[in-house]
Write an enzyme that holds these catalytic residues in place. Structure first.
Site, PDB file in Angstrom:
ATOM      1  N   HIS A  84       0.841  -1.199   0.000  1.00  0.00           N
ATOM      2  CA  HIS A  84       0.000   0.000   0.000  1.00  0.00           C
ATOM      3  C   HIS A  84       0.875   1.247   0.000  1.00  0.00           C
ATOM      4  O   HIS A  84       1.859   1.323   0.722  1.00  0.00           O
ATOM      5  CB  HIS A  84      -0.875   0.021   1.263  1.00  0.00           C
ATOM      6  CG  HIS A  84      -1.752   1.220   1.344  1.00  0.00           C
ATOM      7  ND1 HIS A  84      -2.949   1.317   0.667  1.00  0.00           N
ATOM      8  CD2 HIS A  84      -1.605   2.403   2.003  1.00  0.00           C
ATOM      9  CE1 HIS A  84      -3.499   2.487   0.902  1.00  0.00           C
ATOM     10  NE2 HIS A  84      -2.699   3.173   1.713  1.00  0.00           N
ATOM     11  N   SER A 185      -7.804   3.654   9.113  1.00  0.00           N
ATOM     12  CA  SER A 185      -8.494   3.563   7.822  1.00  0.00           C
ATOM     13  C   SER A 185      -7.673   2.713   6.846  1.00  0.00           C
ATOM     14  O   SER A 185      -8.179   1.774   6.223  1.00  0.00           O
ATOM     15  CB  SER A 185      -8.692   4.992   7.284  1.00  0.00           C
ATOM     16  OG  SER A 185      -9.044   4.988   5.939  1.00  0.00           O
ATOM     17  N   LYS A 189      -8.385  -1.606   5.742  1.00  0.00           N
ATOM     18  CA  LYS A 189      -8.523  -2.092   4.359  1.00  0.00           C
ATOM     19  C   LYS A 189      -7.492  -3.184   4.064  1.00  0.00           C
ATOM     20  O   LYS A 189      -7.770  -4.155   3.369  1.00  0.00           O
ATOM     21  CB  LYS A 189      -8.388  -0.926   3.365  1.00  0.00           C
ATOM     22  CG  LYS A 189      -9.606  -0.006   3.424  1.00  0.00           C
ATOM     23  CD  LYS A 189      -9.552   1.082   2.398  1.00  0.00           C
ATOM     24  CE  LYS A 189      -8.665   2.219   2.785  1.00  0.00           C
ATOM     25  NZ  LYS A 189      -9.355   3.458   3.142  1.00  0.00           N
TER      26      LYS A 189
HETATM   27  N1  URA Z   1      -6.051   6.915   2.786  1.00  0.00           N
HETATM   28  C1  URA Z   1      -6.947   6.135   3.425  1.00  0.00           C
HETATM   29  O1  URA Z   1      -7.244   5.033   3.001  1.00  0.00           O
HETATM   30  N2  URA Z   1      -7.473   6.601   4.554  1.00  0.00           N
HETATM   31  C2  URA Z   1      -7.181   7.791   5.090  1.00  0.00           C
HETATM   32  O2  URA Z   1      -7.691   8.128   6.135  1.00  0.00           O
HETATM   33  C3  URA Z   1      -6.254   8.606   4.406  1.00  0.00           C
HETATM   34  C4  URA Z   1      -5.700   8.138   3.245  1.00  0.00           C
END
Ligand code: URA
Length: 437
Positions: A84, A185, A189
């Site tokens: 990521h 966040s 994911k």
């Molecule tokens: N990217 C994300 O997935 N979440 C955030 O809070 C900021 C950037």
């Protein structure tokens, strides 16, 4: 008795911390409508201003991840690795890292995003390839990963719905800028995407979310702690984003650059970061140090195995694999090209990433509003990077635009953005490493 949302918000406002259960009640309540948008926005702002504790960040990640489905990658044969990037300009690393890891026997299921503000998104870049689909069903994602070794798709609706809801609210309430909220966040994911090894590229600088190395290192450190706490092998690199990472900025241009890079031995800063990220992933999956897998990665890159995996992935996702033989022939290119000459000679001192990204958004490569379409064919091909010695008249770059007027305006902006002057010592692109062996 169920605590009142207002009492919990007041505690956060006054600098206190919330328990796992209390955060779960608030986030769950926001999803089912019993906590209002106003209350959630107040809570987020209180957290942004007063900070969240590490325990709150861990709890939030667990709550966001558990709000939806978690991909089950246990049927895949090889080590599963995810990568990521926190986002930047000219950052085509996914197009290099995913097929490179696949060429070395790993399986990469990468759920990517679209461009956001001045920064590009992998889905938009891939969609520049004629026919390529990123909206894949879960079964198809797993099949392609098993057959090819890598797949890059849009996140499915069933993953982390709570993050989608909260992120949309944060975006319009100026509450994105919290290390704990960003880390929870991002990591929710990654955890939901199911890979056993996670590599993060946390960008630092003018073109990144995190303005400097210290802020990026703080975010990287928290993300690694969250990943390790959830039982995934997690490491992070902090990399510079003061100038664009690659030479191509724009959707098709970034695919061209990835294919051209994979067609020869690795060279330049984009390849350097891609190799370092791939080394983190492969080494993490095998319990080794990155230096121990570097030769294998360079060899796979150099003999064209990563390019071959990229072509296979493109074909499996419905795209034209001929893009890997003749990228400039297959990909769309805007009709007007303008070369930007340097007004004076000297050393390139600055190529500001954010402003160059904004320039390409203005050409149509990014979005002004969430639902805007992007133009795959426009962008900027940079001719220089910080530290280059140039003479007056040398090309600073080339603009690809739809109209002559747009090309002229963008060329003038680019000429004004690139600073040329006396000697400079370029900062290293790889700044710090966290986690891993
Ligand atoms: N990217 C994300 O997935 N979440 C955030 O809070 C900021 C950037």
């Amino acid at each position: 008795m169920r605590p009142r949302p207002a009492a919990l918000i007041a505690r956060k406002r006054d600098g206190g911390a919330l328990t796992d259960d209390e955060l779960g009640l608030l986030v769950g309540g926001y999803l089912d409508g019993s906590v209002s948008e106003g209350q959630m926005a107040a809570l987020l702002m209180a957290g942004v201003l007063n900070g969240f504790t590490r325990a709150e960040a861990l709890a939030l990640t667990r709550i966001l991840t558990a709000s939806g489905q978690v991909l089950d990658l246990s049927g895949l044969a090889g080590p599963t690795i995810d990568k990521h990037s926190t986002g930047g300009v000219g950052d085509g690393t996914t197009l290099l890292v995913a097929p490179l890891l696949a060429a070395c026997g790993a399986q990469v299921v990468k759920l990517s995003g679209r461009g956001l503000g001045h920064s590009g998104g992998t889905l938009d870049k891939l969609e520049a390839i004629p026919g390529l689909r990123v909206g894949l069903a879960e079964e198809e994602i797993l099949d392609i990963a098993a057959d090819v070794g890598c797949v890059v798709a849009a996140q499915t609706d069933r993953l982390v719905p709570a993050d989608r809801a909260l992120y949309a609210l944060r975006d319009v309430t100026a509450t994105v800028e919290s290390v704990a909220l960003i880390a929870s966040s991002v990591m929710s994911k990654k955890l939901a995407a199911g890979a056993s090894t996670i590599v993060l590229d946390v960008k630092a600088g003018d073109g990144a979310f995190m303005p400097d190395d210290a802020a990026a290192t703080e975010l990287a450190e928290l993300c690694v702690a969250i990943g390790e706490g959830a039982g995934r092998r997690t490491s992070a690199l902090v990399t510079g984003m003061d100038e664009p990472l690659g030479r191509g900025i724009g959707n098709a241009l970034e695919v061209v650059e990835a294919v051209e890079l994979l067609s020869a031995p690795p060279r330049g800063r984009l390849a350097e970061v891609a190799l370092a990220l791939a080394a983190e992933g492969l080494a993490g999956a095998r319990g080794l140090a990155p230096a121990e897998v570097e030769a294998e990665l360079r060899e796979a890159w150099g003999r064209g195995a990563a390019l071959e995996r990229l072509a296979a992935m493109i074909a499996a996702q419905g795209g034209d694999p001929a893009v890997c033989d003749d990228p400039r022939g297959v990909l769309p290119a805007a009709p007007v090209r303008a070369t930007v000459p340097a007004a004076e000679g000297g050393v390139v001192r600055r190529v500001p990433a954010r402003a160059v990204g904004e320039l390409t958004v203005a050409l149509g490569a990014g979005r002004a509003r969430k639902d805007d379409a992007v133009d795959p064919a426009v962008g900027v091909w940079l001719g220089v990077e910080v530290g280059d010695e140039i003479a007056a008249g040398d090309p600073l770059g080339e603009v690809l635009a739809r109209t002559g007027a747009q090309a002229e305006e963008a060329a003038a902006r680019l000429a004004a953005l690139v600073e040329v002057g006396g000697p400079v010592s370029p900062a290293p692109t790889l700044r710090a490493r966290l986690g891993g062996a």
